[in-house]
Design a protein around this motif. Structure first.
Motif, PDB file in Angstrom:
ATOM      1  N   LEU A 160       0.969  -1.329   0.036  1.00  0.00           N
ATOM      2  CA  LEU A 160      -0.101   0.068  -0.069  1.00  0.00           C
ATOM      3  C   LEU A 160       0.967   1.053  -0.071  1.00  0.00           C
ATOM      4  O   LEU A 160       1.829   1.431   0.948  1.00  0.00           O
ATOM      5  CB  LEU A 160      -1.020   0.006   1.130  1.00  0.00           C
ATOM      6  CG  LEU A 160      -1.730   1.057   1.243  1.00  0.00           C
ATOM      7  CD1 LEU A 160      -2.601   1.499   0.242  1.00  0.00           C
ATOM      8  CD2 LEU A 160      -2.607   1.206   2.503  1.00  0.00           C
ATOM      9  N   LEU A 161       0.646   2.205  -1.095  1.00  0.00           N
ATOM     10  CA  LEU A 161       1.697   3.368  -0.934  1.00  0.00           C
ATOM     11  C   LEU A 161       0.851   4.265  -0.237  1.00  0.00           C
ATOM     12  O   LEU A 161      -0.352   4.648  -0.631  1.00  0.00           O
ATOM     13  CB  LEU A 161       1.790   3.720  -2.521  1.00  0.00           C
ATOM     14  CG  LEU A 161       2.481   2.793  -3.558  1.00  0.00           C
ATOM     15  CD1 LEU A 161       2.536   3.272  -4.728  1.00  0.00           C
ATOM     16  CD2 LEU A 161       3.891   2.475  -2.976  1.00  0.00           C
ATOM     17  N   THR A 162       1.541   4.865   0.731  1.00  0.00           N
ATOM     18  CA  THR A 162       0.795   5.711   1.579  1.00  0.00           C
ATOM     19  C   THR A 162       1.761   7.138   1.481  1.00  0.00           C
ATOM     20  O   THR A 162       3.079   7.172   0.949  1.00  0.00           O
ATOM     21  CB  THR A 162       1.016   5.563   3.105  1.00  0.00           C
ATOM     22  OG1 THR A 162       2.422   5.119   3.503  1.00  0.00           O
ATOM     23  CG2 THR A 162       0.154   4.144   3.134  1.00  0.00           C
ATOM     24  N   VAL A 173       1.739   9.486  -0.615  1.00  0.00           N
ATOM     25  CA  VAL A 173       1.929   9.828  -1.808  1.00  0.00           C
ATOM     26  C   VAL A 173       1.416  11.206  -2.283  1.00  0.00           C
ATOM     27  O   VAL A 173       0.644  11.777  -2.218  1.00  0.00           O
ATOM     28  CB  VAL A 173       0.876   8.799  -2.778  1.00  0.00           C
ATOM     29  CG1 VAL A 173       1.094   9.176  -4.233  1.00  0.00           C
ATOM     30  CG2 VAL A 173       1.097   7.366  -2.618  1.00  0.00           C
ATOM     31  N   GLY A 178       5.462   8.876  -6.438  1.00  0.00           N
ATOM     32  CA  GLY A 178       4.422   7.905  -6.107  1.00  0.00           C
ATOM     33  C   GLY A 178       4.204   6.889  -7.441  1.00  0.00           C
ATOM     34  O   GLY A 178       4.303   5.881  -7.326  1.00  0.00           O
ATOM     35  N   ARG A 236       5.239   3.229  -7.947  1.00  0.00           N
ATOM     36  CA  ARG A 236       4.196   2.134  -8.303  1.00  0.00           C
ATOM     37  C   ARG A 236       4.766   1.507  -9.702  1.00  0.00           C
ATOM     38  O   ARG A 236       4.775   0.150  -9.854  1.00  0.00           O
ATOM     39  CB  ARG A 236       3.225   2.813  -8.697  1.00  0.00           C
ATOM     40  CG  ARG A 236       1.793   1.884  -9.401  1.00  0.00           C
ATOM     41  CD  ARG A 236       0.514   2.832  -9.645  1.00  0.00           C
ATOM     42  NE  ARG A 236      -0.172   3.211  -8.495  1.00  0.00           N
ATOM     43  CZ  ARG A 236      -0.586   1.937  -7.683  1.00  0.00           C
ATOM     44  NH1 ARG A 236      -0.843   0.876  -7.955  1.00  0.00           N
ATOM     45  NH2 ARG A 236      -1.186   2.291  -6.320  1.00  0.00           N
ATOM     46  N   ILE A 277       0.442  -4.706  -5.572  1.00  0.00           N
ATOM     47  CA  ILE A 277       0.065  -3.443  -5.129  1.00  0.00           C
ATOM     48  C   ILE A 277      -1.286  -3.046  -5.150  1.00  0.00           C
ATOM     49  O   ILE A 277      -1.991  -3.662  -6.066  1.00  0.00           O
ATOM     50  CB  ILE A 277       1.000  -2.621  -5.875  1.00  0.00           C
ATOM     51  CG1 ILE A 277       1.081  -1.222  -5.404  1.00  0.00           C
ATOM     52  CG2 ILE A 277       0.602  -2.682  -7.194  1.00  0.00           C
ATOM     53  CD1 ILE A 277       2.028  -0.421  -5.726  1.00  0.00           C
ATOM     54  N   THR A 318      -5.418   1.543  -5.058  1.00  0.00           N
ATOM     55  CA  THR A 318      -5.255   2.819  -4.513  1.00  0.00           C
ATOM     56  C   THR A 318      -4.241   3.372  -3.685  1.00  0.00           C
ATOM     57  O   THR A 318      -3.546   2.555  -3.068  1.00  0.00           O
ATOM     58  CB  THR A 318      -6.428   2.681  -3.486  1.00  0.00           C
ATOM     59  OG1 THR A 318      -8.044   2.122  -4.084  1.00  0.00           O
ATOM     60  CG2 THR A 318      -6.958   3.885  -2.855  1.00  0.00           C
ATOM     61  N   ASP A 319      -4.017   4.509  -3.769  1.00  0.00           N
ATOM     62  CA  ASP A 319      -2.996   5.198  -3.121  1.00  0.00           C
ATOM     63  C   ASP A 319      -3.661   5.924  -2.192  1.00  0.00           C
ATOM     64  O   ASP A 319      -4.500   6.628  -2.151  1.00  0.00           O
ATOM     65  CB  ASP A 319      -1.979   5.949  -4.043  1.00  0.00           C
ATOM     66  CG  ASP A 319      -1.234   5.541  -5.091  1.00  0.00           C
ATOM     67  OD1 ASP A 319      -1.194   4.139  -5.053  1.00  0.00           O
ATOM     68  OD2 ASP A 319      -1.089   6.237  -6.024  1.00  0.00           O
TER      69      ASP A 319
END
Length: 100
Positions: A21-23, A25, A33, A37, A47, A50-51
């Motif tokens: 989970l990309l946080t 961003v 971001g 990704r 992955i 949703t970011d």
């Protein structure tokens, strides 16, 4: 790179039971971001779609000791909460076998 060590451990222990989970961003025009990704996707790392955006609403909620969805007076609160709701929907609607 700490993420590489974490990913290696996750792949070894539970290759089909994790997602990144990309946080925090940053918004456009910053591209960190998107770059991360793309690198994860190129490496076939699972992955979330949703970011979680970098928003002051998260900082304000943390400082107040409350969940972001209860923060009053910050216009970005709804956007912040919607991002986490979207991740929750991804989890619920995903192949449960992958994440359980």
């Amino acid at each position: 790179m700490k993420i590489a060590v974490t990913l290696a451990s996750a792949q070894k222990l539970a290759p089909h039971k994790y997602r990144v989970l990309l946080t925090r961003v940053p918004p456009p025009p910053e591209n960190e971001g998107l770059t991360l990704r793309q690198a994860l996707e190129t490496g076939n790392i699972p992955i979330f779609k949703t970011d979680i955006p970098r928003l002051k609403a998260f900082e304000h909620a943390a400082a107040a000791g409350i969940p972001v969805n209860t923060l009053v007076g910050d216009a970005r609160t709804r956007r912040a909460w919607n991002a986490y709701e979207a991740v929750g929907h991804e989890i619920v609607n995903s192949n449960i076998k992958e994440l359980s």
